[in-house]
Design a protein around this motif. Sequence first.
Motif, PDB file in Angstrom:
ATOM      1  N   ILE A 130       1.077  -1.133   0.346  1.00  0.00           N
ATOM      2  CA  ILE A 130       0.006   0.242   0.728  1.00  0.00           C
ATOM      3  C   ILE A 130       1.041   1.346  -0.205  1.00  0.00           C
ATOM      4  N   PHE A 131       1.684   0.700   0.583  1.00  0.00           N
ATOM      5  CA  PHE A 131       2.879   2.462   1.068  1.00  0.00           C
ATOM      6  C   PHE A 131       3.477   2.811  -0.628  1.00  0.00           C
ATOM      7  N   LEU A 132       3.437   1.447  -0.945  1.00  0.00           N
ATOM      8  CA  LEU A 132       4.984   2.023  -2.873  1.00  0.00           C
ATOM      9  C   LEU A 132       3.656   2.110  -3.412  1.00  0.00           C
ATOM     10  N   LEU A 133       1.919   1.962  -3.185  1.00  0.00           N
ATOM     11  CA  LEU A 133       0.907   2.514  -4.751  1.00  0.00           C
ATOM     12  C   LEU A 133       0.522   4.170  -3.704  1.00  0.00           C
ATOM     13  N   PHE A 134       0.321   4.173  -3.040  1.00  0.00           N
ATOM     14  CA  PHE A 134      -0.574   5.127  -2.015  1.00  0.00           C
ATOM     15  C   PHE A 134       0.237   5.932  -1.508  1.00  0.00           C
ATOM     16  N   LYS A 135       1.370   5.843  -0.745  1.00  0.00           N
ATOM     17  CA  LYS A 135       2.186   6.794   0.136  1.00  0.00           C
ATOM     18  C   LYS A 135       1.419   6.710   1.411  1.00  0.00           C
ATOM     19  N   LYS A 136       0.772   5.569   2.210  1.00  0.00           N
ATOM     20  CA  LYS A 136       0.364   5.068   2.614  1.00  0.00           C
ATOM     21  C   LYS A 136       0.066   4.341   3.839  1.00  0.00           C
ATOM     22  N   ARG A 137       0.178   3.730   4.986  1.00  0.00           N
ATOM     23  CA  ARG A 137      -0.034   2.695   5.688  1.00  0.00           C
ATOM     24  C   ARG A 137      -1.481   2.244   6.434  1.00  0.00           C
ATOM     25  N   ILE A 138      -1.818   1.070   5.677  1.00  0.00           N
ATOM     26  CA  ILE A 138      -2.984   0.842   6.799  1.00  0.00           C
ATOM     27  C   ILE A 138      -3.254  -0.319   8.023  1.00  0.00           C
ATOM     28  N   PHE A 139      -1.893  -0.806   8.517  1.00  0.00           N
ATOM     29  CA  PHE A 139      -1.995  -1.265   9.447  1.00  0.00           C
ATOM     30  C   PHE A 139      -1.087  -0.973  10.329  1.00  0.00           C
ATOM     31  N   ASP A 140      -1.517  -0.326  11.887  1.00  0.00           N
ATOM     32  CA  ASP A 140       0.198   0.218  12.602  1.00  0.00           C
ATOM     33  C   ASP A 140       0.387  -1.123  13.456  1.00  0.00           C
ATOM     34  N   ILE A 141       1.621  -1.659  12.886  1.00  0.00           N
ATOM     35  CA  ILE A 141       2.737  -2.785  13.384  1.00  0.00           C
ATOM     36  C   ILE A 141       2.857  -2.281  14.778  1.00  0.00           C
ATOM     37  N   GLN A 142       2.670  -1.403  14.977  1.00  0.00           N
ATOM     38  CA  GLN A 142       2.985  -1.138  16.761  1.00  0.00           C
ATOM     39  C   GLN A 142       2.075  -1.872  17.948  1.00  0.00           C
ATOM     40  N   GLU A 143       1.217  -1.671  17.303  1.00  0.00           N
ATOM     41  CA  GLU A 143       0.321  -1.731  17.991  1.00  0.00           C
ATOM     42  C   GLU A 143      -0.546  -3.408  18.273  1.00  0.00           C
ATOM     43  N   ILE A 144      -0.134  -3.610  16.771  1.00  0.00           N
ATOM     44  CA  ILE A 144      -0.658  -5.174  16.514  1.00  0.00           C
ATOM     45  C   ILE A 144       0.006  -5.854  17.523  1.00  0.00           C
ATOM     46  N   ASN A 217       4.817  10.279  24.562  1.00  0.00           N
ATOM     47  CA  ASN A 217       5.632   9.384  23.833  1.00  0.00           C
ATOM     48  C   ASN A 217       5.303   7.879  23.156  1.00  0.00           C
ATOM     49  N   PRO A 218       5.101   7.933  22.103  1.00  0.00           N
ATOM     50  CA  PRO A 218       4.651   6.974  21.289  1.00  0.00           C
ATOM     51  C   PRO A 218       4.893   5.362  21.316  1.00  0.00           C
ATOM     52  N   LYS A 219       5.659   5.599  21.663  1.00  0.00           N
ATOM     53  CA  LYS A 219       6.243   4.318  22.079  1.00  0.00           C
ATOM     54  C   LYS A 219       6.335   3.650  23.203  1.00  0.00           C
ATOM     55  N   LYS A 220       5.499   4.364  24.039  1.00  0.00           N
ATOM     56  CA  LYS A 220       4.778   3.704  25.854  1.00  0.00           C
ATOM     57  C   LYS A 220       3.782   3.780  25.757  1.00  0.00           C
ATOM     58  N   GLY A 221       2.894   2.936  25.550  1.00  0.00           N
ATOM     59  CA  GLY A 221       1.894   2.674  25.992  1.00  0.00           C
ATOM     60  C   GLY A 221       0.255   3.507  25.497  1.00  0.00           C
ATOM     61  N   PHE A 222       1.255   3.290  24.565  1.00  0.00           N
ATOM     62  CA  PHE A 222       0.390   4.296  22.930  1.00  0.00           C
ATOM     63  C   PHE A 222      -1.229   3.349  22.472  1.00  0.00           C
ATOM     64  N   ALA A 223      -1.241   2.514  22.773  1.00  0.00           N
ATOM     65  CA  ALA A 223      -2.991   2.365  22.610  1.00  0.00           C
ATOM     66  C   ALA A 223      -3.724   2.524  23.520  1.00  0.00           C
ATOM     67  N   PHE A 224      -3.239   3.644  24.986  1.00  0.00           N
ATOM     68  CA  PHE A 224      -4.257   3.801  25.929  1.00  0.00           C
ATOM     69  C   PHE A 224      -4.529   5.074  25.652  1.00  0.00           C
ATOM     70  N   THR A 225      -2.921   5.888  25.139  1.00  0.00           N
ATOM     71  CA  THR A 225      -2.508   7.060  24.741  1.00  0.00           C
ATOM     72  C   THR A 225      -4.241   6.682  23.689  1.00  0.00           C
ATOM     73  N   ARG A 226      -3.322   6.559  22.298  1.00  0.00           N
ATOM     74  CA  ARG A 226      -4.803   6.549  20.793  1.00  0.00           C
ATOM     75  C   ARG A 226      -6.055   6.730  22.463  1.00  0.00           C
ATOM     76  N   LYS A 227      -6.790   5.501  22.749  1.00  0.00           N
ATOM     77  CA  LYS A 227      -8.291   6.587  23.078  1.00  0.00           C
ATOM     78  C   LYS A 227      -8.430   7.715  23.663  1.00  0.00           C
ATOM     79  N   ILE A 228      -7.644   8.307  24.475  1.00  0.00           N
ATOM     80  CA  ILE A 228      -7.422   9.493  24.871  1.00  0.00           C
ATOM     81  C   ILE A 228      -7.122  10.838  24.220  1.00  0.00           C
ATOM     82  N   ILE A 229      -5.957  10.388  23.328  1.00  0.00           N
ATOM     83  CA  ILE A 229      -6.659  11.351  21.528  1.00  0.00           C
ATOM     84  C   ILE A 229      -7.812  12.217  20.883  1.00  0.00           C
ATOM     85  N   SER A 230      -8.518  10.174  20.670  1.00  0.00           N
ATOM     86  CA  SER A 230      -9.815  10.054  20.053  1.00  0.00           C
ATOM     87  C   SER A 230     -10.443  10.929  20.714  1.00  0.00           C
TER      88      SER A 230
END
Length: 255
Positions: A130-144, A217-230
């Motif tokens: 997807i990145f090669l075609l559209f310059k974006k990514r679908i999956f958040d690998i770190q979150e997975i 810090n996006p490398k620490k507990g981002f799964a929870f931080t994302r909920k706060i951001i949203s």
Amino acid sequence: MVISIFHNTKIYVVAPANTFTGGPELLHQLVYHLRNNLNLDAYMYYIPSSILDPVHSAFKKYGNPFVREVKDKKENLIIVPEIIDGIKTLKNFSNIRKAIWWLSVDNFYLSFILNSKKNLFLPRAVNKLIFLLFKKRIFDIQEIAYRKIRKNQLNLNKFKAIRDADYHFVQSYYAMKHLEEKGIEKNKIFYLSDYLNEEFLKTQTDLSQKENIVAYNPKKGFAFTRKIISSAKDIKFIPLINMTRDEVIKTLQRA
């Protein structure tokens, strides 16, 4: 159990070459204090060891000497960070005493998952296409990867390098309890704390310049931080990533 230091003991602290993050800084601080406060024969050992200039510019101020070869003798001690590349380094030695410094328990699991080509192969492949075609990514690998960690943590004793380590250093109660629960012998665990770089403490902040932003810090507990951001659309969130130390300090002054 005590850690014996002999008159001819050499201490090697392993760190990733030319890497500027909080973990490597702690490793440099450790060597600095071992040499300057305890008068011990301590050195940095960078991985990979073949890099011509492995010392990041931010850490040259510590003046730590480094070696390209570790003397594998029983009176010596090697200390590695908990990342999988650090732990793999222990496999290269058979006589030296070995210690793992668990700077971040999550980093161990995360580094294991992200460094394995078999793990998360499909989402990685899709992202690449997807990145090669559209310059974006679908999956958040770190979150997975974090989801995988929470669902099924690894058995630490399956790793021979961890099982055979003589000592385990921790900087938090959480890390200590985690190691105990995973079967690490209690008498092998030692508390080794860290501290914040003084540049963060000496900075004067003008509170009138504060903005409606949150630094994280996006490398620490981002799964929870994302909920706060949203849930806080009216607040601007700034990830502390790909910044110099000065840029981090200036961002924190505004936050």
